[in-house]
Scaffold this motif. Structure first.
Motif, PDB file in Angstrom:
ATOM      1  N   ASP A 178       0.864  -1.179   0.000  1.00 49.46           N
ATOM      2  CA  ASP A 178       0.000   0.000   0.000  1.00 49.46           C
ATOM      3  C   ASP A 178       0.898   1.226   0.000  1.00 49.46           C
ATOM      4  N   TRP A 179       0.862   1.981  -1.114  1.00 46.07           N
ATOM      5  CA  TRP A 179       1.732   3.155  -1.240  1.00 46.07           C
ATOM      6  C   TRP A 179       1.197   4.284  -0.366  1.00 46.07           C
ATOM      7  N   LYS A 180       1.988   4.739   0.573  1.00 48.49           N
ATOM      8  CA  LYS A 180       1.577   5.810   1.482  1.00 48.49           C
ATOM      9  C   LYS A 180       2.532   6.994   1.333  1.00 48.49           C
ATOM     10  N   TYR A 181       1.992   8.111   0.881  1.00 49.97           N
ATOM     11  CA  TYR A 181       2.823   9.317   0.809  1.00 49.97           C
ATOM     12  C   TYR A 181       2.752  10.009   2.173  1.00 49.97           C
ATOM     13  N   ARG A 182       3.504   9.438   3.120  1.00 51.15           N
ATOM     14  CA  ARG A 182       3.531   9.902   4.513  1.00 51.15           C
ATOM     15  C   ARG A 182       4.966   9.861   5.018  1.00 51.15           C
ATOM     16  N   ASP A 183       5.217  10.593   6.106  1.00 48.38           N
ATOM     17  CA  ASP A 183       6.502  10.431   6.780  1.00 48.38           C
ATOM     18  C   ASP A 183       6.311   9.458   7.937  1.00 48.38           C
ATOM     19  N   ILE A 184       7.406   9.041   8.549  1.00 51.35           N
ATOM     20  CA  ILE A 184       7.349   7.991   9.554  1.00 51.35           C
ATOM     21  C   ILE A 184       6.537   8.408  10.779  1.00 51.35           C
ATOM     22  N   TYR A 215      -8.841  -6.033   2.742  1.00 53.02           N
ATOM     23  CA  TYR A 215      -8.176  -6.619   1.576  1.00 53.02           C
ATOM     24  C   TYR A 215      -7.709  -8.039   1.891  1.00 53.02           C
ATOM     25  N   GLU A 216      -7.087  -8.208   3.060  1.00 52.59           N
ATOM     26  CA  GLU A 216      -6.575  -9.521   3.442  1.00 52.59           C
ATOM     27  C   GLU A 216      -7.710 -10.537   3.559  1.00 52.59           C
ATOM     28  N   LEU A 217      -8.813 -10.139   4.181  1.00 51.05           N
ATOM     29  CA  LEU A 217      -9.953 -11.046   4.349  1.00 51.05           C
ATOM     30  C   LEU A 217     -10.516 -11.477   3.003  1.00 51.05           C
ATOM     31  N   ALA A 218     -10.641 -10.529   2.079  1.00 53.30           N
ATOM     32  CA  ALA A 218     -11.177 -10.850   0.756  1.00 53.30           C
ATOM     33  C   ALA A 218     -10.291 -11.872   0.045  1.00 53.30           C
ATOM     34  N   LEU A 219      -8.983 -11.719   0.151  1.00 51.45           N
ATOM     35  CA  LEU A 219      -8.084 -12.656  -0.523  1.00 51.45           C
ATOM     36  C   LEU A 219      -8.083 -14.012   0.168  1.00 51.45           C
ATOM     37  N   HIS A 220      -8.182 -14.032   1.501  1.00 51.08           N
ATOM     38  CA  HIS A 220      -8.245 -15.295   2.242  1.00 51.08           C
ATOM     39  C   HIS A 220      -9.465 -16.108   1.819  1.00 51.08           C
ATOM     40  N   GLN A 221     -10.574 -15.442   1.593  1.00 47.53           N
ATOM     41  CA  GLN A 221     -11.779 -16.161   1.179  1.00 47.53           C
ATOM     42  C   GLN A 221     -11.625 -16.746  -0.224  1.00 47.53           C
ATOM     43  N   TYR A 222     -10.837 -16.067  -1.058  1.00 51.53           N
ATOM     44  CA  TYR A 222     -10.609 -16.536  -2.425  1.00 51.53           C
ATOM     45  C   TYR A 222      -9.545 -17.634  -2.468  1.00 51.53           C
ATOM     46  N   ILE A 261      -0.537 -17.535   2.601  1.00 51.98           N
ATOM     47  CA  ILE A 261       0.017 -16.639   3.620  1.00 51.98           C
ATOM     48  C   ILE A 261      -0.040 -15.225   3.061  1.00 51.98           C
ATOM     49  N   ILE A 262      -0.471 -14.290   3.881  1.00 52.12           N
ATOM     50  CA  ILE A 262      -0.643 -12.908   3.431  1.00 52.12           C
ATOM     51  C   ILE A 262       0.111 -11.975   4.359  1.00 52.12           C
ATOM     52  N   GLN A 263       0.829 -11.042   3.763  1.00 47.02           N
ATOM     53  CA  GLN A 263       1.502  -9.985   4.518  1.00 47.02           C
ATOM     54  C   GLN A 263       1.092  -8.633   3.942  1.00 47.02           C
ATOM     55  N   SER A 264       1.042  -7.619   4.798  1.00 50.32           N
ATOM     56  CA  SER A 264       0.717  -6.262   4.360  1.00 50.32           C
ATOM     57  C   SER A 264       1.853  -5.321   4.727  1.00 50.32           C
ATOM     58  N   GLN A 265       2.138  -4.413   3.805  1.00 50.68           N
ATOM     59  CA  GLN A 265       3.209  -3.439   4.028  1.00 50.68           C
ATOM     60  C   GLN A 265       2.745  -2.061   3.573  1.00 50.68           C
ATOM     61  N   PHE A 266       3.054  -1.054   4.384  1.00 54.70           N
ATOM     62  CA  PHE A 266       2.885   0.343   3.986  1.00 54.70           C
ATOM     63  C   PHE A 266       4.240   0.835   3.466  1.00 54.70           C
ATOM     64  N   ILE A 267       4.259   1.352   2.241  1.00 57.75           N
ATOM     65  CA  ILE A 267       5.511   1.798   1.617  1.00 57.75           C
ATOM     66  C   ILE A 267       5.547   3.318   1.622  1.00 57.75           C
ATOM     67  N   ILE A 268       6.546   3.893   2.291  1.00 58.17           N
ATOM     68  CA  ILE A 268       6.645   5.350   2.392  1.00 58.17           C
ATOM     69  C   ILE A 268       7.956   5.832   1.775  1.00 58.17           C
ATOM     70  N   ILE A 314      -5.587   0.908   8.487  1.00 62.26           N
ATOM     71  CA  ILE A 314      -5.468  -0.455   9.011  1.00 62.26           C
ATOM     72  C   ILE A 314      -6.712  -1.265   8.668  1.00 62.26           C
ATOM     73  N   THR A 315      -7.884  -0.661   8.876  1.00 62.48           N
ATOM     74  CA  THR A 315      -9.140  -1.356   8.591  1.00 62.48           C
ATOM     75  C   THR A 315      -9.244  -1.747   7.117  1.00 62.48           C
ATOM     76  N   LYS A 316      -8.887  -0.827   6.234  1.00 59.47           N
ATOM     77  CA  LYS A 316      -8.920  -1.130   4.798  1.00 59.47           C
ATOM     78  C   LYS A 316      -7.987  -2.291   4.475  1.00 59.47           C
ATOM     79  N   GLN A 317      -6.797  -2.288   5.072  1.00 54.59           N
ATOM     80  CA  GLN A 317      -5.836  -3.347   4.780  1.00 54.59           C
ATOM     81  C   GLN A 317      -6.369  -4.701   5.244  1.00 54.59           C
ATOM     82  N   LEU A 318      -7.017  -4.736   6.386  1.00 53.06           N
ATOM     83  CA  LEU A 318      -7.580  -5.996   6.897  1.00 53.06           C
ATOM     84  C   LEU A 318      -8.718  -6.493   6.008  1.00 53.06           C
TER      85      LEU A 318
END
Length: 540
Positions: free
Chosen positions: A448-454, A474-481, A486-493, A468-472
């Motif tokens: 998830d591309w985030k134009y934010r500072d740390i 996404y993960e739930l939708a893919l788990h059902q499919y 194994i699923i990991q989520s990352q915020f890229i800044i 966080i809620t949006k990311q969860l």
């Protein structure tokens, strides 16, 4: 042309300032260069670093403009494809229906490049040559070349007559134009035409010293002064001035005497930049991902290597999805689907990919064995796993000891025990990450591309909770499919790494992150802005 030493840098050190403008504007009668977020480490009073960043940002804005103008030609534009041109800027809607305004014009540069596009060198360097026109007052000089026809008629098909020319005994206007153009193209990292280079060198040999340059900190002002004198001399001795002359003259004059559209600023004194830089940051990250990862799904319609990547519009949005992948990202209520769109999902490894890293991803080529130390080169075997390669090389560089390394990852006199230690560390890190895949089909990583500072991710905020809620979701939708995954989520800044364009970045220490981010297994990655920008520009 403005002097880069006069640009005041704004590194966004005040975290309360959420304005996402990046570019140059007037601030208290000073030119202020507002840097992207994550640039707290950008060096101060560094002429070369500021110059390099400016020209790369200039190229980035121009590519962004060109790509979006191409996308606007779609028959059914959607999202950011809706573009409205406004004087020296254009306005479009992004995928979240926000307005983005790009101030893309810097006349001191644009006028020069436009003149080069409009005028071919072989046109403006005209010489005396053959002409089909006949000057009857000189016909007696050409009787020996005539064709004699019946009835005492003679025929002449051409004469040597003077053509109008922009050529002078001193430095020509064309030479001056080519010198500026060559210097500019060098800074823009563009190849120059051989004739442009030759004419530029001719002017430099006649009027400048070997080390003088338009974009050198020590010689900038003296070079500009000399070029102004040359332009003034040319204008004084030129009797005939046609349309081509004035187009070249105006472009050169604008460059030498111009600033940054001082009389044509936009809102809040903006000269050049973009109002919502996050849109460019997303496009840069997507370009890097398509160049390095096995993409499963991406919410983007970027132009990558000259082509639109989006291949699906069934949801009403332009997205990319891998062939055979059924889009699972939706919320359903009473047989109605509401589509949700993660930025990007890529697959890392599957069952058949569990192999030793140094046989299939990284190759260490020994150049010379010194006994206790080695000379060796580290090469990337599998380009889809570049992140592993860059991380390994970064560890080697951080533990050089008495060794040295080149930009091409060749290491000299590296201690053998240290090399084995780093190999074991990288094996352990990635085996620990991928070992569970023996029981599962695949590892999917949400980026998830985030134009934010740390600072944004260190404490509770409503927007962080929403992210966080949006990311969860996404993960739930893919788990059902794909239940067995194994699923990991990352915020890229974005982050500026001073003096390093090799490493792609590093994860932020999880212990300092906001508790809910840690609890849900989301990681924050500080991506090397310069490295990602380089990939973006090189995949035009």
């Amino acid at each position: 042309m403005f002097n880069f030493k006069e640009l005041k840098l704004d590194r966004r050190e005040n975290s309360d300032n959420s304005n996402s403008f990046v570019g140059i504007r007037r601030s208290n009668d000073e030119l202020e260069f507002r840097l992207p977020k994550g640039f707290e480490n950008f060096p101060d009073n560094d002429f070369d670093a500021t110059k390099r960043l400016f020209f790369r940002m200039y190229r980035t804005f121009k590519k962004f403009e060109k790509d979006n103008l191409l996308l606007s030609l779609d028959e059914k534009p959607a999202g950011k494809d809706n573009i409205e041109t406004k004087a020296n800027a254009y306005l479009f809607k992004d995928k979240e229906d926000n307005e983005v305004l790009l101030y893309s014009k810097i006349s001191v540069i644009e006028n020069l490049l436009d003149a080069y596009q409009d005028l071919a060198l072989d046109l403006i360097q005209r010489r005396i040559g053959l002409d089909e026109k006949i000057d009857y007052s000189k016909i007696d000089q050409y009787l020996h070349n005539a064709i004699y026809l019946p009835n005492d008629v003679i025929y002449l098909d051409e004469m040597h007559l003077p053509r109008q020319t922009l050529h002078y005994d001193s430095a020509t206007l064309v030479d001056l134009f080519c010198f500026i153009l060559y210097e500019l193209e060098s800074e823009l990292e563009q190849d120059s035409d051989e004739r442009v280079r030759d004419l530029a060198n001719r002017l430099k040999e006649q009027h400048l010293s070997h080390d003088q340059s338009l974009f050198n900190e020590e010689t900038f002002e003296t070079t500009i002064t000399i070029l102004k004198d040359i332009l003034d001399d040319i204008d004084k001795i030129t009797a005939y001035k046609d349309e081509d002359y004035w187009q070249l003259y105006d472009a050169i004059e604008s460059f030498l005497y111009g600033e940054l559209d001082m009389q044509n600023t936009h809102d809040n004194g903006i000269f050049w930049g973009i109002s919502n830089f996050y849109q460019i940051w997303e496009d840069m990250c997507h370009s890097y991902a398509f160049a390095n990862f096995d993409i499963t799904y991406a919410d983007t319609n970027i132009v990558f290597e000259g082509k639109r990547v989006a291949n699906d519009t069934s949801t009403g949005f332009s997205i990319f999805k891998r062939q055979g992948f059924e889009n699972p990202f939706f919320l359903q209520f009473r047989d109605q689907k509401r589509w949700i769109r993660p930025d990007l999902v890529h697959s890392v490894l599957g069952n058949n990919d569990i192999t030793i890293i140094f046989n299939n991803i990284i190759d260490i080529i020994v150049i010379k064995d010194h006994g206790l130390t080695l000379d060796f080169e580290v090469k990337l075997v599998d380009k889809q796993k570049e992140s592993i390669y860059t991380y390994f090389c970064s560890r080697l560089r951080k533990n050089l000891g008495g060794a040295r390394a080149t930009a091409k990852n060749i290491f000299y006199h590296y201690r053998k025990p240290e090399l084995e230690k780093q190999k074991n560390a990288i094996e352990e890190r990635y085996r620990r990450l991928y070992e569970p895949l023996e029981k599962y089909n695949q590892l999917h990583i949400f980026l998830d591309w985030k134009y934010r500072d740390i600072e944004y991710f260190l404490s509770s905020r409503k927007r962080v909770e929403r992210d966080i809620t949006k990311q969860l979701c996404y993960e739930l939708a893919l788990h059902q499919y794909i239940p067995n995954s194994i699923i990991q989520s990352q915020f890229i800044i974005p982050y500026f790494y001073n003096g390093s364009d090799e490493d792609i970045g590093e994860f932020v220490d999880d212990e300092v992150l906001y508790r809910r981010i840690r609890d849900n297994g989301i990681r924050v990655f500080q991506a090397n802005f310069s490295k990602i920008q380089e990939v973006y520009l090189n995949h035009d």
